[in-house]
Enzyme design. Structure first.
Site, mmCIF file in Angstrom:
data_model
loop_
_atom_site.group_PDB
_atom_site.id
_atom_site.type_symbol
_atom_site.label_atom_id
_atom_site.label_comp_id
_atom_site.label_asym_id
_atom_site.label_seq_id
_atom_site.Cartn_x
_atom_site.Cartn_y
_atom_site.Cartn_z
ATOM 1 N N GLU A 172 0.833 -1.206 0.000
ATOM 2 C CA GLU A 172 0.000 0.000 0.000
ATOM 3 C C GLU A 172 0.869 1.258 0.000
ATOM 4 O OE1 GLU A 172 -0.080 -2.635 1.960
ATOM 5 O OE2 GLU A 172 -1.997 -2.907 2.969
ATOM 6 N N CYS A 180 -2.388 -3.549 7.219
ATOM 7 C CA CYS A 180 -1.943 -3.824 8.585
ATOM 8 C C CYS A 180 -2.267 -2.624 9.478
ATOM 9 C CB CYS A 180 -0.452 -4.145 8.607
ATOM 10 S SG CYS A 180 0.600 -2.699 8.370
ATOM 11 N N ALA A 208 19.200 -46.774 1.243
ATOM 12 C CA ALA A 208 20.590 -47.173 0.990
ATOM 13 C C ALA A 208 20.631 -48.691 0.865
ATOM 14 C CB ALA A 208 21.499 -46.715 2.132
ATOM 15 N N ALA A 209 21.765 -49.205 0.387
ATOM 16 C CA ALA A 209 21.920 -50.661 0.299
ATOM 17 C C ALA A 209 22.072 -51.238 1.708
ATOM 18 C CB ALA A 209 23.147 -50.993 -0.546
ATOM 19 N N TRP A 214 22.759 -42.489 -5.979
ATOM 20 C CA TRP A 214 21.630 -41.622 -6.281
ATOM 21 C C TRP A 214 20.384 -42.459 -6.572
ATOM 22 C CZ3 TRP A 214 21.571 -36.896 -4.948
ATOM 23 C CH2 TRP A 214 22.730 -36.121 -4.992
HETATM 24 N N1 LIG Z 1 -1.313 -5.195 4.174
HETATM 25 C C1 LIG Z 1 -0.015 -5.551 4.119
HETATM 26 N N2 LIG Z 1 0.714 -5.166 3.051
HETATM 27 C C2 LIG Z 1 1.975 -5.544 2.951
HETATM 28 O O1 LIG Z 1 2.681 -5.190 1.868
HETATM 29 C C3 LIG Z 1 2.564 -6.314 3.960
HETATM 30 N N3 LIG Z 1 3.860 -6.716 3.877
HETATM 31 C C4 LIG Z 1 1.777 -6.653 5.094
HETATM 32 N N4 LIG Z 1 2.317 -7.349 6.121
HETATM 33 C C5 LIG Z 1 1.743 -7.442 7.434
HETATM 34 O O2 LIG Z 1 2.536 -6.706 8.343
HETATM 35 C C6 LIG Z 1 3.427 -7.596 9.019
HETATM 36 C C7 LIG Z 1 4.851 -7.143 8.825
HETATM 37 O O3 LIG Z 1 4.984 -5.830 9.286
HETATM 38 P P1 LIG Z 1 6.401 -5.074 9.145
HETATM 39 O O4 LIG Z 1 6.860 -5.253 7.732
HETATM 40 O O5 LIG Z 1 7.344 -5.669 10.128
HETATM 41 O O6 LIG Z 1 6.095 -3.641 9.473
HETATM 42 C C8 LIG Z 1 3.211 -8.979 8.436
HETATM 43 O O7 LIG Z 1 3.336 -9.987 9.423
HETATM 44 C C9 LIG Z 1 1.783 -8.859 7.921
HETATM 45 O O8 LIG Z 1 0.864 -9.034 8.967
HETATM 46 N N5 LIG Z 1 0.480 -6.272 5.116
#
Ligand SMILES: Nc1nc(O)c(N)c(N[C@@H]2O[C@H](COP(=O)(O)O)[C@@H](O)[C@H]2O)n1
Length: 262
Positions: free
Chosen positions: A60, A83, A169-170, A177
């Site tokens: 994002e 997140c 294995a033998a 292999w």
């Molecule tokens: N929504 C979302 N977009 C991403 O691109 C993500 N990588 C994640 N990851 C979530 O956040 C956690 C990692 O957080 P940090 O990178 O350490 O800040 C990961 O466990 C996901 O839950 N989510």
């Protein structure tokens, strides 16, 4: 959570694209592969983003950066629920709200105990949120990561080679292999797409494996799994494992305490 029916045709197509973007991300490193597409009110793509691995901006944030952080009135289509926590980076939910996103369409709910709740926070801020869009495809893409998060343990792949009658294995212990080149190459691809590779001391002493991930010509692949040895017997000083590039960069994780390198 709203159902897929509430995502419009542009958003469904954008989710397909977000899945493709997610696939550009690394399979290893602990973070999920995530893709994001920003759409305008007419359903046109304004920006795209994807996550390049732990410690780098989330999908994002990568997409928001391409509109200079001003996403007023845009829709964010993202494979994973934004997140809601401070980890190695900041909460995507707050970044999306701050940038003026008016609608978020996501695939799968984030199962993380700290990171979950982005959808709820966005709704509280007045952002329209639709979850569960193309969820089965996202579940497939993130199978290992989701299972690991939900079960609270690493995803484990068990690999062994045996004859049809179950021999490795033998009778006198000599081995040849059993598998062909295609199967062996598959093993190296698996090694390169995993964070760690684990064997017991018995295997180290009997086979002296290098545990590296190698290509057709024996060259080292770009990602090397960290070798982990379980057991109490010492690992010989001249074991091939001691020359593993993953072991030399992270020796504490590579070899068990009693066998730590000198
Ligand atoms: N929504 C979302 N977009 C991403 O691109 C993500 N990588 C994640 N990851 C979530 O956040 C956690 C990692 O957080 P940090 O990178 O350490 O800040 C990961 O466990 C996901 O839950 N989510």
């Amino acid at each position: 959570m709203s159902s897929q029916a509430t995502a419009n045709e542009h958003e469904l197509a954008a989710m397909r694209r977000a899945l493709e973007l997610a696939e550009l991300g690394p399979l290893t490193g602990g973070n999920p592969r995530v893709g994001c597409v920003l759409l305008d009110a007419d359903g046109r793509t304004v920006a795209e983003g994807w996550h390049r691995g732990a410690g780098t901006p989330h999908a994002e944030i990568d997409a928001l950066a391409k509109v200079g952080g001003d996403a007023r009135g845009l829709t964010a289509v993202v494979t994973l629920e934004p997140c809601n926590h401070w980890g190695r980076t900041g909460p995507c939910s707050i970044a999306l709200i701050g940038a003026g996103i008016s609608r978020v369409v996501y695939g799968v709910t984030d199962p993380g105990s700290h990171s979950a709740g982005g959808g709820a926070r966005l709704r509280e801020a007045g952002v329209e949120v639709v979850g569960g869009v193309r969820a089965a495809e996202v579940e497939e893409l993130l199978e290992c990561w989701l299972a690991s998060e939900r079960r609270g343990r690493p995803w484990v792949t068990v690999k062994w080679a045996s004859t049809l009658d179950g021999r490795a294995a033998a009778a006198d212990g000599t081995s040849r292999w059993i598998t062909g080149t295609a199967a062996r190459q598959r093993v190296h691809e698996e090694r390169a797409s995993n964070d760690a590779i684990l064997v017991g001391t018995g295997t180290v002493l009997a086979d002296d494996p290098s545990l590296t991930a190698r290509g057709d010509a024996g060259e080292l692949l770009s990602h090397q799994p960290v070798p982990v040895v379980v057991g109490r017997r010492p690992i010989p000083d001249d074991a091939a494992l001691r020359r593993h590039p993953g072991a030399s960069s992270r020796p504490a994780a590579a070899i068990s305490r009693r066998c730590s390198p000198t």
